[in-house]
Design a protein around this motif. Structure first.
Motif, PDB file in Angstrom:
ATOM      1  N   MET A  18      -7.561  -7.606  -5.249  1.00 61.07           N
ATOM      2  CA  MET A  18      -6.387  -6.765  -5.366  1.00 61.07           C
ATOM      3  C   MET A  18      -6.744  -5.291  -5.436  1.00 61.07           C
ATOM      4  SD  MET A  18      -3.671  -8.592  -5.251  1.00 61.07           S
ATOM      5  CE  MET A  18      -2.251  -8.028  -6.145  1.00 61.07           C
TER       6      MET A  18
ATOM      7  N   SER B 293      -7.820  -3.422  -3.208  1.00 61.51           N
ATOM      8  CA  SER B 293      -7.545  -2.678  -1.987  1.00 61.51           C
ATOM      9  C   SER B 293      -6.052  -2.557  -1.700  1.00 61.51           C
ATOM     10  CB  SER B 293      -8.236  -3.349  -0.796  1.00 61.51           C
ATOM     11  OG  SER B 293      -7.669  -4.619  -0.578  1.00 61.51           O
ATOM     12  N   ILE B 294      -5.212  -2.882  -2.655  1.00 66.36           N
ATOM     13  CA  ILE B 294      -3.767  -2.814  -2.486  1.00 66.36           C
ATOM     14  C   ILE B 294      -3.233  -1.558  -3.177  1.00 66.36           C
ATOM     15  CG2 ILE B 294      -1.586  -3.986  -3.005  1.00 66.36           C
ATOM     16  CD1 ILE B 294      -3.313  -5.474  -0.984  1.00 66.36           C
TER      17      ILE B 294
ATOM     18  N   PHE C  12       0.542   0.520  -4.114  1.00 65.31           N
ATOM     19  CA  PHE C  12       1.964   0.252  -4.278  1.00 65.31           C
ATOM     20  C   PHE C  12       2.805   1.516  -4.125  1.00 65.31           C
ATOM     21  CE2 PHE C  12      -0.455  -2.725  -6.846  1.00 65.31           C
ATOM     22  CZ  PHE C  12       0.048  -3.945  -6.393  1.00 65.31           C
TER      23      PHE C  12
ATOM     24  N   THR D 154       4.188  -2.884  -0.881  1.00 61.39           N
ATOM     25  CA  THR D 154       2.770  -3.114  -1.146  1.00 61.39           C
ATOM     26  C   THR D 154       2.020  -2.771   0.133  1.00 61.39           C
ATOM     27  OG1 THR D 154       3.323  -4.905  -2.663  1.00 61.39           O
ATOM     28  CG2 THR D 154       1.072  -4.823  -1.855  1.00 61.39           C
TER      29      THR D 154
ATOM     30  N   ASP E  86      -1.501  -2.491   2.347  1.00 60.62           N
ATOM     31  CA  ASP E  86      -2.861  -3.009   2.494  1.00 60.62           C
ATOM     32  C   ASP E  86      -3.576  -2.161   3.537  1.00 60.62           C
ATOM     33  OD1 ASP E  86      -5.218  -4.354   2.789  1.00 60.62           O
ATOM     34  OD2 ASP E  86      -4.320  -6.261   3.400  1.00 60.62           O
TER      35      ASP E  86
ATOM     36  N   LYS F 156      -4.104   4.298  -6.599  1.00 59.83           N
ATOM     37  CA  LYS F 156      -3.619   2.964  -6.961  1.00 59.83           C
ATOM     38  C   LYS F 156      -2.150   2.778  -6.636  1.00 59.83           C
ATOM     39  CE  LYS F 156      -7.453   1.678  -8.880  1.00 59.83           C
ATOM     40  NZ  LYS F 156      -8.432   1.249  -7.917  1.00 59.83           N
ATOM     41  N   SER F 157      -1.350   3.848  -6.837  1.00 60.97           N
ATOM     42  CA  SER F 157       0.091   3.694  -6.601  1.00 60.97           C
ATOM     43  C   SER F 157       0.769   5.036  -6.369  1.00 60.97           C
ATOM     44  CB  SER F 157       0.753   2.984  -7.768  1.00 60.97           C
ATOM     45  OG  SER F 157       0.757   3.796  -8.904  1.00 60.97           O
TER      46      SER F 157
END
Length: 168
Positions: free
Chosen positions: A1, A3-4, A6, A16, A18, A163-164
């Protein structure tokens, strides 16, 4: 996870991302050339129609057999994918998330910190996702994506370990 990434917050559709699949996306651009040229807005439908018409005319004139130059060109494109450093504009992803009315900023969680940007600035983000043909890894490269500001001012020092994106 790891490499995801948000896109969440005040959006109608949380997304999400990728970055590992972006190498196949037609919107990818080489980072080395992205900031060196003037970015021209192109009508994608018009561009596609023009290229399809040119291709059709060429097939009528020369037939559908691939001459050696086209085979060489495809080989060159494959080598470029395996050795290039690529990024992709952030704006289409943000538009697909559909920020709610009244959303004014984006909080980027990166390197364990929260960085705030006006939504207009975030629309111009350019996300780096590969370096020398390899995806950006968390440990080695500060991946999975790097954020480059639209004006290229942080070209040599992008925001890493993203990360997000939280829309506020």
């Amino acid at each position: 996870m790891e490499s995801i990434v948000f896109i969440n917050g005040k959006v109608k559709f949380p997304i999400t991302l990728d970055p590992g699949v972006w190498i196949f996306d037609d919107r990818k651009v080489e980072i080395d050339t992205y900031f060196d040229k003037d970015n021209v807005v192109v009508d994608e439908l018009e561009d596609y129609t023009q290229k399809a018409a040119e291709h059709w005319q060429k097939e009528i004139r020369e037939g559908a057999i691939l001459p050696p130059t086209l085979k060489t060109e495809r080989k060159f494109e494959k080598i470029k994918l395996m050795t290039g450093t690529f990024g992709i504009p952030f704006k289409p992803f943000l538009q697909n998330a559909v920020p709610e009315e009244g959303a004014t900023e984006i909080i980027v969680t990166a390197d364990g910190k929260e960085l705030s940007f006006p939504i207009e600035v975030a629309n111009e983000f350019f996300l780096g996702f590969s370096k020398e043909g390899k995806p950006l890894r968390l440990e080695e490269d500060g991946g999975p994506v790097h954020i480059y500001l639209g004006d290229g001012s942080n070209r040599d020092n992008p925001i890493k370990n993203v990360k997000s994106f939280t829309v506020k």
